[in-house]
Design a protein around this motif. Structure first.
Motif, PDB file in Angstrom:
ATOM      1  N   GLU A 148      49.508  38.391  26.360  1.00  0.00           N
ATOM      2  CA  GLU A 148      50.208  37.729  27.418  1.00  0.00           C
ATOM      3  C   GLU A 148      50.401  36.023  27.254  1.00  0.00           C
ATOM      4  N   ASP A 149      51.418  35.487  27.340  1.00  0.00           N
ATOM      5  CA  ASP A 149      51.194  33.953  27.488  1.00  0.00           C
ATOM      6  C   ASP A 149      50.962  33.688  28.981  1.00  0.00           C
ATOM      7  N   GLY A 150      50.346  32.184  29.007  1.00  0.00           N
ATOM      8  CA  GLY A 150      50.092  31.941  30.317  1.00  0.00           C
ATOM      9  C   GLY A 150      48.477  31.277  30.297  1.00  0.00           C
ATOM     10  N   THR A 151      47.876  31.175  31.286  1.00  0.00           N
ATOM     11  CA  THR A 151      46.694  30.270  31.347  1.00  0.00           C
ATOM     12  C   THR A 151      45.600  31.059  32.254  1.00  0.00           C
ATOM     13  N   ALA A 152      44.874  32.140  31.740  1.00  0.00           N
ATOM     14  CA  ALA A 152      43.873  32.557  32.584  1.00  0.00           C
ATOM     15  C   ALA A 152      42.583  32.151  32.545  1.00  0.00           C
ATOM     16  N   VAL A 153      42.595  31.000  33.344  1.00  0.00           N
ATOM     17  CA  VAL A 153      41.041  30.527  33.146  1.00  0.00           C
ATOM     18  C   VAL A 153      40.025  31.232  33.672  1.00  0.00           C
ATOM     19  N   GLY A 154      40.314  32.027  34.742  1.00  0.00           N
ATOM     20  CA  GLY A 154      39.225  32.910  35.462  1.00  0.00           C
ATOM     21  C   GLY A 154      38.753  33.970  34.165  1.00  0.00           C
ATOM     22  N   MET A 155      39.771  34.593  33.689  1.00  0.00           N
ATOM     23  CA  MET A 155      39.590  35.593  32.554  1.00  0.00           C
ATOM     24  C   MET A 155      38.898  35.147  31.638  1.00  0.00           C
ATOM     25  N   GLY A 156      39.314  33.974  31.115  1.00  0.00           N
ATOM     26  CA  GLY A 156      38.503  33.419  29.815  1.00  0.00           C
ATOM     27  C   GLY A 156      37.109  33.063  30.136  1.00  0.00           C
ATOM     28  N   LEU A 157      36.839  32.460  31.315  1.00  0.00           N
ATOM     29  CA  LEU A 157      35.456  32.212  31.617  1.00  0.00           C
ATOM     30  C   LEU A 157      34.634  33.575  31.938  1.00  0.00           C
ATOM     31  N   ALA A 158      35.195  34.378  32.665  1.00  0.00           N
ATOM     32  CA  ALA A 158      34.513  35.844  32.835  1.00  0.00           C
ATOM     33  C   ALA A 158      34.194  36.349  31.544  1.00  0.00           C
ATOM     34  N   ASN A 159      35.060  36.272  30.693  1.00  0.00           N
ATOM     35  CA  ASN A 159      34.643  36.913  29.142  1.00  0.00           C
ATOM     36  C   ASN A 159      33.785  36.246  28.510  1.00  0.00           C
ATOM     37  N   ALA A 160      33.374  35.050  28.593  1.00  0.00           N
ATOM     38  CA  ALA A 160      32.750  34.188  28.011  1.00  0.00           C
ATOM     39  C   ALA A 160      31.152  34.543  28.902  1.00  0.00           C
ATOM     40  N   VAL A 161      31.194  34.528  30.064  1.00  0.00           N
ATOM     41  CA  VAL A 161      30.085  34.903  30.754  1.00  0.00           C
ATOM     42  C   VAL A 161      29.478  36.296  30.661  1.00  0.00           C
ATOM     43  N   ILE A 196      30.133  34.074  39.355  1.00  0.00           N
ATOM     44  CA  ILE A 196      29.368  35.018  38.511  1.00  0.00           C
ATOM     45  C   ILE A 196      28.347  34.379  37.554  1.00  0.00           C
ATOM     46  N   ALA A 197      28.914  33.323  36.969  1.00  0.00           N
ATOM     47  CA  ALA A 197      28.321  32.576  35.821  1.00  0.00           C
ATOM     48  C   ALA A 197      27.116  31.744  36.557  1.00  0.00           C
ATOM     49  N   LYS A 198      27.071  31.368  37.818  1.00  0.00           N
ATOM     50  CA  LYS A 198      26.125  30.848  38.383  1.00  0.00           C
ATOM     51  C   LYS A 198      24.990  31.808  38.633  1.00  0.00           C
ATOM     52  N   SER A 199      25.249  32.960  39.066  1.00  0.00           N
ATOM     53  CA  SER A 199      24.205  33.979  39.363  1.00  0.00           C
ATOM     54  C   SER A 199      23.392  34.429  38.166  1.00  0.00           C
ATOM     55  N   TYR A 200      24.126  34.038  36.976  1.00  0.00           N
ATOM     56  CA  TYR A 200      23.269  34.264  35.636  1.00  0.00           C
ATOM     57  C   TYR A 200      22.505  33.067  35.298  1.00  0.00           C
TER      58      TYR A 200
END
Length: 332
Positions: free
Chosen positions: A169-182, A216-220
């Motif tokens: 899907e097109d768009g910008t899912a910044v939260g999903m991208g960050l969560a995937n990397a985390v 979530i990133a901070k917790s890790y």
């Protein structure tokens, strides 16, 4: 050591007829002088030159043997190696939405981001680095690895048309991208764990908000460095109209507040890149991150070892020619 082309070793059998010819038939072809009596020369002490008479022949044989061994392609055995290096664990989270085709960076945002990221990866050979890409959805293009050549190959294959073709899907899912990397860093034991998040827009897709992903990133114990890429006003964007490409100016809408908050929550830093030069400088700044020791196990499959044989053969051959034409020269 093992030889890949063992059939070349059969050439060593040529030494047998050569030695037979040298010691049995070569003398018959050499000039000789007849004498009525050789008694006067019976007790003559041989000179050092006479004692070294066959040295050129032996050197010639040795050079031939070394050349044959080189042709047989000697290799070392497979082996595992362990070493301790200084490095950190890094996930690159890269926006691949269609807006990354804007040409305010040369040649466009996507290609500029890939080129600078590739330079960054090449400059950190001891880090575990992975790649997450996102548009309206996010997925891992490459998990963390020390095999940077494979990572670079996968990075070069990243294209913005995956959204245009409907693969995601097109768009910008910044939260999903960050969560995937985390999620790729949560089990990391490295002292320093970092996400470098690059985007040219604002979050408008996904089930996880950017700030939730940041917490979530901070917790890790993961620090997030965010990069907002694009000019401050409008950008030149290619649009396909009726089978041809036309360029229009589109507004640049980067949610710098959210990117700053993500960096602040995780003790990272927010950067703004309006041109390729600034983007390069940002990666250079991030390159100064803290490093930590880690053990790397590397498997070495094969290692060609013919070079010493070729060098030794050349030295021996030159020595044989030198001796044969100077101090051991025979007349006629």
């Amino acid at each position: 050591m093992e030889f890949v082309n063992k059939e070349y070793l059969l050439l060593l059998l040529l030494l047998i007829p050569y030695l037979i010819w040298y010691f049995r038939y070569r003398k018959k072809s050499e000039p000789a002088m007849r004498m009525s009596d050789t008694f006067a020369y019976k007790n003559v002490v041989k000179s050092w030159r006479m004692r070294l008479l066959h040295v050129p022949m032996l050197l010639r044989l040795l050079s031939f043997v070394l050349i044959v061994l080189a042709l047989a392609r000697p290799q070392t055995h497979n082996s595992w190696g362990n070493r301790t290096v200084e490095g950190i664990d890094i996930m690159l989270a890269m926006d691949v939405s269609t807006s990354m085709l804007a040409e305010d960076l040369s040649p466009n945002r996507m290609e500029a981001a890939k080129a600078v990221a590739a330079e960054f990866i090449s400059g950190r050979p001891d880090d575990n680095i992975g790649l997450t890409i996102f548009a309206g959805e996010a997925f891992t293009q490459c998990p963390m690895t020390a095999d940077h050549q494979s990572l670079l190959n996968l990075l070069q294959n990243v294209r913005t048309d995956i959204a245009a073709r409907g693969l995601i899907e097109d768009g910008t899912a910044v939260g999903m991208g960050l969560a995937n990397a985390v999620s790729r860093l949560d089990k990391s034991k490295a002292k320093s764990k970092v996400v470098i998040l690059l985007t040219d827009g604002s979050n408008n897709r996904g089930d996880i908000s950017p700030l939730t992903a940041a917490k979530i990133a901070k917790s890790y114990g993961i620090r997030v460095y965010t990069i907002g890429v694009g000019t401050n006003k409008v950008a030149r964007y290619p649009m396909t109209v009726g089978g041809s490409v036309q360029y229009v100016n589109v507004p640049v809408e980067i949610d710098t507040k959210t990117l700053e908050d993500i960096a602040s929550v995780t003790n990272g830093h927010f950067y703004r890149a309006t041109n390729t030069g600034e983007l390069k400088q940002i990666y250079k700044d991030i390159d100064k991150l803290e490093k930590t020791k880690m053990d790397v196990k590397k498997f070495s499959k094969h290692y060609d070892n013919f070079q010493p044989f070729v060098l030794a053969a050349l030295i021996v051959l030159l020595l044989e020619i030198l001796l044969r034409t100077t101090i051991l020269r025979r007349i006629p």
